[in-house]
Design a protein around this motif. Structure first.
Motif, mmCIF file in Angstrom:
data_model
loop_
_atom_site.group_PDB
_atom_site.id
_atom_site.type_symbol
_atom_site.label_atom_id
_atom_site.label_comp_id
_atom_site.label_asym_id
_atom_site.label_seq_id
_atom_site.Cartn_x
_atom_site.Cartn_y
_atom_site.Cartn_z
ATOM 1 N N GLN A 128 43.555 18.838 60.183
ATOM 2 C CA GLN A 128 44.996 18.731 60.389
ATOM 3 C C GLN A 128 45.344 17.770 61.535
ATOM 4 N N GLU A 129 44.348 17.075 62.081
ATOM 5 C CA GLU A 129 44.547 16.137 63.194
ATOM 6 C C GLU A 129 45.208 16.820 64.396
ATOM 7 N N ILE A 130 44.806 18.063 64.642
ATOM 8 C CA ILE A 130 45.361 18.838 65.756
ATOM 9 C C ILE A 130 44.710 18.360 67.055
ATOM 10 N N GLU A 131 45.527 18.125 68.077
ATOM 11 C CA GLU A 131 45.020 17.645 69.361
ATOM 12 C C GLU A 131 44.932 18.751 70.407
ATOM 13 N N ARG A 132 45.683 19.825 70.202
ATOM 14 C CA ARG A 132 45.723 20.858 71.237
ATOM 15 C C ARG A 132 45.817 22.242 70.607
ATOM 16 N N LEU A 133 45.089 23.192 71.205
ATOM 17 C CA LEU A 133 45.170 24.591 70.772
ATOM 18 C C LEU A 133 46.358 25.261 71.467
ATOM 19 N N GLU A 134 47.294 25.791 70.688
ATOM 20 C CA GLU A 134 48.477 26.417 71.269
ATOM 21 C C GLU A 134 49.078 27.412 70.279
ATOM 22 N N HIS A 135 49.780 28.395 70.833
ATOM 23 C CA HIS A 135 50.588 29.382 70.091
ATOM 24 C C HIS A 135 49.778 30.414 69.313
ATOM 25 N N ILE A 136 48.520 30.130 69.009
ATOM 26 C CA ILE A 136 47.771 31.053 68.149
ATOM 27 C C ILE A 136 47.588 32.403 68.828
ATOM 28 N N ASP A 137 47.329 32.408 70.134
ATOM 29 C CA ASP A 137 47.079 33.676 70.829
ATOM 30 C C ASP A 137 48.329 34.541 70.919
ATOM 31 N N ARG A 138 49.525 33.964 70.697
ATOM 32 C CA ARG A 138 50.766 34.755 70.736
ATOM 33 C C ARG A 138 51.234 35.171 69.343
ATOM 34 N N TRP A 139 50.963 34.342 68.344
ATOM 35 C CA TRP A 139 51.459 34.620 66.998
ATOM 36 C C TRP A 139 50.467 35.411 66.152
ATOM 37 N N CYS A 140 49.181 35.232 66.382
ATOM 38 C CA CYS A 140 48.155 35.844 65.521
ATOM 39 C C CYS A 140 47.171 36.631 66.403
ATOM 40 N N ARG A 141 47.606 37.740 66.936
ATOM 41 C CA ARG A 141 46.771 38.519 67.866
ATOM 42 C C ARG A 141 45.592 39.198 67.175
ATOM 43 N N HIS A 142 45.655 39.423 65.877
ATOM 44 C CA HIS A 142 44.618 40.185 65.166
ATOM 45 C C HIS A 142 43.641 39.290 64.405
ATOM 46 N N LEU A 143 43.557 38.040 64.792
ATOM 47 C CA LEU A 143 42.636 37.131 64.104
ATOM 48 C C LEU A 143 41.187 37.542 64.336
ATOM 49 N N LYS A 144 40.399 37.474 63.259
ATOM 50 C CA LYS A 144 38.961 37.726 63.334
ATOM 51 C C LYS A 144 38.140 36.475 63.046
ATOM 52 N N ILE A 145 38.691 35.591 62.196
ATOM 53 C CA ILE A 145 37.997 34.345 61.823
ATOM 54 C C ILE A 145 38.987 33.200 61.987
ATOM 55 N N LEU A 146 38.589 32.156 62.718
ATOM 56 C CA LEU A 146 39.450 31.006 62.976
ATOM 57 C C LEU A 146 38.665 29.720 62.737
ATOM 58 N N TYR A 147 39.130 28.924 61.763
ATOM 59 C CA TYR A 147 38.496 27.646 61.414
ATOM 60 C C TYR A 147 39.361 26.509 61.973
ATOM 61 N N LEU A 148 38.780 25.732 62.890
ATOM 62 C CA LEU A 148 39.484 24.592 63.483
ATOM 63 C C LEU A 148 38.609 23.342 63.466
ATOM 64 N N GLN A 149 37.693 23.233 62.530
ATOM 65 C CA GLN A 149 36.789 22.100 62.500
ATOM 66 C C GLN A 149 37.495 20.830 62.016
ATOM 67 N N ASN A 150 36.903 19.704 62.407
ATOM 68 C CA ASN A 150 37.369 18.370 62.000
ATOM 69 C C ASN A 150 38.809 18.119 62.445
ATOM 70 N N ASN A 151 39.061 18.307 63.733
ATOM 71 C CA ASN A 151 40.357 17.987 64.332
ATOM 72 C C ASN A 151 40.114 17.099 65.548
ATOM 73 N N LEU A 152 41.091 17.018 66.444
ATOM 74 C CA LEU A 152 40.973 16.177 67.636
ATOM 75 C C LEU A 152 41.162 16.999 68.906
ATOM 76 N N ILE A 153 40.749 18.245 68.871
ATOM 77 C CA ILE A 153 40.940 19.164 69.995
ATOM 78 C C ILE A 153 40.005 18.746 71.136
ATOM 79 N N GLY A 154 40.585 18.538 72.325
ATOM 80 C CA GLY A 154 39.791 18.089 73.465
ATOM 81 C C GLY A 154 39.461 19.181 74.458
ATOM 82 N N LYS A 155 40.073 20.362 74.300
ATOM 83 C CA LYS A 155 39.842 21.431 75.279
ATOM 84 C C LYS A 155 40.022 22.780 74.604
ATOM 85 N N ILE A 156 39.141 23.729 74.976
ATOM 86 C CA ILE A 156 39.261 25.104 74.469
ATOM 87 C C ILE A 156 40.246 25.840 75.370
ATOM 88 N N GLU A 157 41.367 26.262 74.789
ATOM 89 C CA GLU A 157 42.403 26.931 75.571
ATOM 90 C C GLU A 157 43.272 27.786 74.639
#
Length: 464
Positions: A31-60
């Motif tokens: 999805q050409e995502i550059e930054r991790l955001e909002h997921i920890d507030r909108w999806c608190r019950h996530l067990k599996i998260l796929y973020l491969q093949n993007n442009l994320i530069g920092k784990i946050e």
């Protein structure tokens, strides 16, 4: 560049009826995502998260995902492992093909006591001497590293050699940091050169519509010149593209971003060319230079033109789309032609007779949606069952003739009743009359001349 939005998450949560607060699995890869955001507030019950093949530069912004078990961040621009201490249930972490050169940052994973699998292959730190021994000795809870099981003997040996290996890793990290700083400076210099060499493209102004053949000729000549320029530009762009892909480059986050910018620029250029091809349509000629209207049906609609002689009008029935809004239709009635604009496309029809534009009317059928235009003809309206009296010019000679005609006695013609030409209706059918058996016919009484009451009137015709 893409961003994580609520709409993006809902579109990828179809398996959960687009409900995001109770989502347990989410896939946001490519999805050409550059930054991790909002997921920890909108999806608190996530067990599996796929973020491969993007442009994320920092784990946050993932530390609040307490139930997260599997995190896939492969093929991104991550350079350091951090901010994962809050993922208490994390079991599997995939960081394949990133840019992690600070191997000592894996110490932050010591708090993830349930972590069993870790993937670091394809990172610069995986090429360090003693890389595997350092990871095995640092993370005691780990069972698998890069898809290979960690044996007990391997862990014991790594713990014994850990002081020496740790010193080697630090030295290799310092050398990597120096190389990385040079790569960043080189990338900044290239980016600055590209911005300086990039020409400023002027936007073409909106030209007016031309209707004459001379303007069309000039327009076609200009269009031919533009096509030639576009072909030259396309050839130059193809050479630049070939040179870009053949140019050697380092495997760094900046080179990935540069590649993405190049691909995005190519896509924008192609879209711009498509828009230009759409805009360079030759203008539609509706009226010629000598003022003659042409028949045009650009929206390709069925129609019927009827000449209503009874009401002395011309009726146009245009099969407009049934559910199209009436605000998209514009009707223009002229004395010799009628023009209807349907969603900006002209429909023009030359009329067989001259009409009155001011008395014309247009309405749509409520059942079929057709547009019905009624256009009265120029001239008097001839109504059925009425005779129009012709105007008579009154002159002195004609008035004298009329008075002479009135003064003359009327002459009557004598008609011989024996030679009348009217048919005898009573004797059309000749034949014997049927007499009923029970009813007796009474004898006819013929008066005779000897009858004392008989009078012979000469005016009465004789009986036959």
């Amino acid at each position: 560049m893409g961003r994580i939005t609520e709409d993006l998450i809902r579109r990828n949560a179809e398996h959960n009826d687009c409900v995001i607060f109770s989502l347990e699995e989410l896939s946001l890869h490519q999805q050409e995502i550059e930054r991790l955001e909002h997921i920890d507030r909108w999806c608190r019950h996530l067990k599996i998260l796929y973020l491969q093949n993007n442009l994320i530069g920092k784990i946050e912004n993932v530390s609040k995902l307490k139930e997260l078990e599997y995190l896939n961040l492969a093929l991104n621009n991550i350079e350091k492992i951090e901010n994962l201490e809050g993922c208490e249930e994390l079991t599997k972490l995939d960081l394949t093909v990133n840019f992690i050169g600070e191997l000592s940052s894996i110490k932050s994973l010591q708090h993830n006591i349930h972590l069993k699998e870790l993937f670091l292959m394809g990172n610069p730190c995986a090429d360090f001497d003693g890389y595997r021994q350092f990871v095995v000795a640092t993370l005691h809870q780990l069972k698998w590293l890069d898809g290979k099981e960690i044996e007990r003997s391997e862990r014991i040996q790594a713990l014994q050699d850990f002081p020496v290996i740790e010193q080697q890793i630090r030295e290799q990290e310092e050398a990597y940091f120096l190389r990385r700083a040079k790569d960043k400076e080189e990338a900044q210099r290239r980016l600055q050169e590209e911005r300086e060499e990039e020409p400023e493209e002027g936007r073409p102004g909106a030209g007016g519509r031309c209707s004459s053949s001379l303007e069309n000729h000039e327009y076609l000549q200009a269009q031919g010149m533009q096509d030639g320029e576009q072909n030259k530009k396309k050839l130059a762009d193809s050479e630049d593209d070939l040179g870009f892909w053949n140019k050697p480059s380092l495997f760094t986050p900046e080179s990935r971003l540069e590649t993405l910018r190049h691909v995005e620029k190519q896509r924008k250029d192609q879209e711009r060319l498509r828009e230009k091809k759409k805009k360079v349509k030759p203008p539609r000629t509706l009226i010629t230079e000598d003022g003659k209207a042409l028949n045009v049906n650009e929206p390709k609609l069925d129609f019927s033109l009827k000449d209503d002689e009874k009401r002395n009008q011309i009726i146009l029935d245009l099969a407009v789309y049934r559910y199209m809004d009436t605000s998209l239709i514009d009707v223009d009635v002229q004395p010799t032609y009628v023009r209807v604009m349907v969603k900006g496309k002209p429909f023009q029809l030359v009329l067989p007779a001259e009409v009155k534009p001011d008395s014309s009317s247009a309405k749509r059928s409520q059942t079929t949606g057709h547009l019905v235009v009624c256009m009265p003809k120029v001239g008097g309206v001839i109504a059925s069952g009425q005779q129009t009296s012709k105007p008579v010019k009154c002159t002195p000679d004609s008035s004298r003739e009329q008075t002479n005609k009135r003064s003359k006695p009327t002459e009557k013609l004598e008609v011989d009743p024996s030679k009348h030409s009217f048919p005898d209706v009573a004797n059309i059918v000749q034949g014997e009359t049927h007499v009923p058996r029970r009813v007796r016919s009474e004898p006819k009484i013929i008066p005779s001349e000897e009858d004392p009451d008989f009078e012979d009137n000469p005016d009465v015709p004789p009986l036959i």
